[in-house]
Design a protein around this motif. Sequence first.
Motif, PDB file in Angstrom:
ATOM      1  N   LEU A 133       0.011  -3.334  -4.575  1.00 53.80           N
ATOM      2  CA  LEU A 133      -0.151  -2.899  -3.188  1.00 53.80           C
ATOM      3  C   LEU A 133      -0.065  -4.104  -2.247  1.00 53.80           C
ATOM      4  CD1 LEU A 133      -0.599  -0.844  -1.002  1.00 53.80           C
ATOM      5  CD2 LEU A 133      -3.059  -0.889  -1.524  1.00 53.80           C
ATOM      6  N   ALA A 134      -0.681  -5.215  -2.621  1.00 54.45           N
ATOM      7  CA  ALA A 134      -0.617  -6.418  -1.784  1.00 54.45           C
ATOM      8  C   ALA A 134       0.839  -6.851  -1.592  1.00 54.45           C
ATOM      9  CB  ALA A 134      -1.437  -7.538  -2.412  1.00 54.45           C
ATOM     10  N   TRP A 135       1.626  -6.807  -2.680  1.00 51.54           N
ATOM     11  CA  TRP A 135       3.042  -7.196  -2.590  1.00 51.54           C
ATOM     12  C   TRP A 135       3.824  -6.222  -1.711  1.00 51.54           C
ATOM     13  CZ3 TRP A 135       5.671 -11.402  -3.162  1.00 51.54           C
ATOM     14  CH2 TRP A 135       7.063 -11.359  -3.241  1.00 51.54           C
ATOM     15  N   ALA A 136       3.554  -4.936  -1.867  1.00 54.03           N
ATOM     16  CA  ALA A 136       4.244  -3.933  -1.036  1.00 54.03           C
ATOM     17  C   ALA A 136       3.928  -4.158   0.443  1.00 54.03           C
ATOM     18  CB  ALA A 136       3.856  -2.521  -1.466  1.00 54.03           C
ATOM     19  N   LEU A 137       2.657  -4.447   0.759  1.00 49.90           N
ATOM     20  CA  LEU A 137       2.285  -4.710   2.150  1.00 49.90           C
ATOM     21  C   LEU A 137       3.010  -5.946   2.681  1.00 49.90           C
ATOM     22  CD1 LEU A 137      -1.535  -3.904   2.037  1.00 49.90           C
ATOM     23  CD2 LEU A 137       0.285  -2.513   3.060  1.00 49.90           C
ATOM     24  N   TYR A 138       3.126  -6.954   1.828  1.00 52.22           N
ATOM     25  CA  TYR A 138       3.863  -8.156   2.223  1.00 52.22           C
ATOM     26  C   TYR A 138       5.329  -7.811   2.521  1.00 52.22           C
ATOM     27  CZ  TYR A 138       6.750 -12.278   1.510  1.00 52.22           C
ATOM     28  OH  TYR A 138       7.704 -13.248   1.641  1.00 52.22           O
ATOM     29  N   LYS A 139       5.956  -7.047   1.627  1.00 56.54           N
ATOM     30  CA  LYS A 139       7.372  -6.753   1.774  1.00 56.54           C
ATOM     31  C   LYS A 139       7.678  -5.884   2.991  1.00 56.54           C
ATOM     32  CE  LYS A 139      10.242  -7.967  -0.583  1.00 56.54           C
ATOM     33  NZ  LYS A 139      11.081  -9.180  -0.530  1.00 56.54           N
ATOM     34  N   ILE A 140       6.738  -5.023   3.394  1.00 51.82           N
ATOM     35  CA  ILE A 140       6.991  -4.202   4.580  1.00 51.82           C
ATOM     36  C   ILE A 140       6.387  -4.841   5.830  1.00 51.82           C
ATOM     37  CG2 ILE A 140       7.279  -2.029   3.324  1.00 51.82           C
ATOM     38  CD1 ILE A 140       4.433  -1.249   4.088  1.00 51.82           C
TER      39      ILE A 140
END
Length: 183
Positions: A133-140
């Motif tokens: 989830l942390a990575w997804a938030l970073y990517k968006i």
Amino acid sequence: IGSERFGAADSILSAYPGGGSLAVVFGGLHSAVAAGLGRYAEAISLMEKTLALSPTDQMRAGIVQLYSLAEDFESAKKQIDLMESLHADSTQLMQRTLRVAILALKEDFHTAAVEGVNLLERSPEDPWALNNLAWALYKIDSSLEEGLRLANLALEIQGECNASTRNTRGALLFALNKIDDAE
């Protein structure tokens, strides 16, 4: 300081002759240390040997992580497909976590973030889910402070040696212009 600790661990683990009842433990640790030092090809080779000794979902998930760090998404997808085929009717936590990882590999970060939130509602201390989830938030580029909080929590649970989560935290710190806090 962090790389010095990885270097010391690498020296110790390199001296281990392999084999025996601890081969899986030392193989997994050495793979994580090699990844922490940025030696992804070596880390993958070590994890492949470990996976051959212990073909568990946890080991498969570990090699998916390494393939992803090395940007070998085709190999990562093959392992994920294998896991899905082994658990076609399963609703286990690992399968839900891998779904988020698959969405991230497909670069569907918005859906990965939504599914990651749902997964954390069921298992709020799952370090894989926290990191994904942390990575997804970073990517968006959304809720970066929350992403950093999640990555830090994942590292508290996993320990500082998890290369994938350290990478996520570093990317978030960079995005937040907190470069001095990045290792």
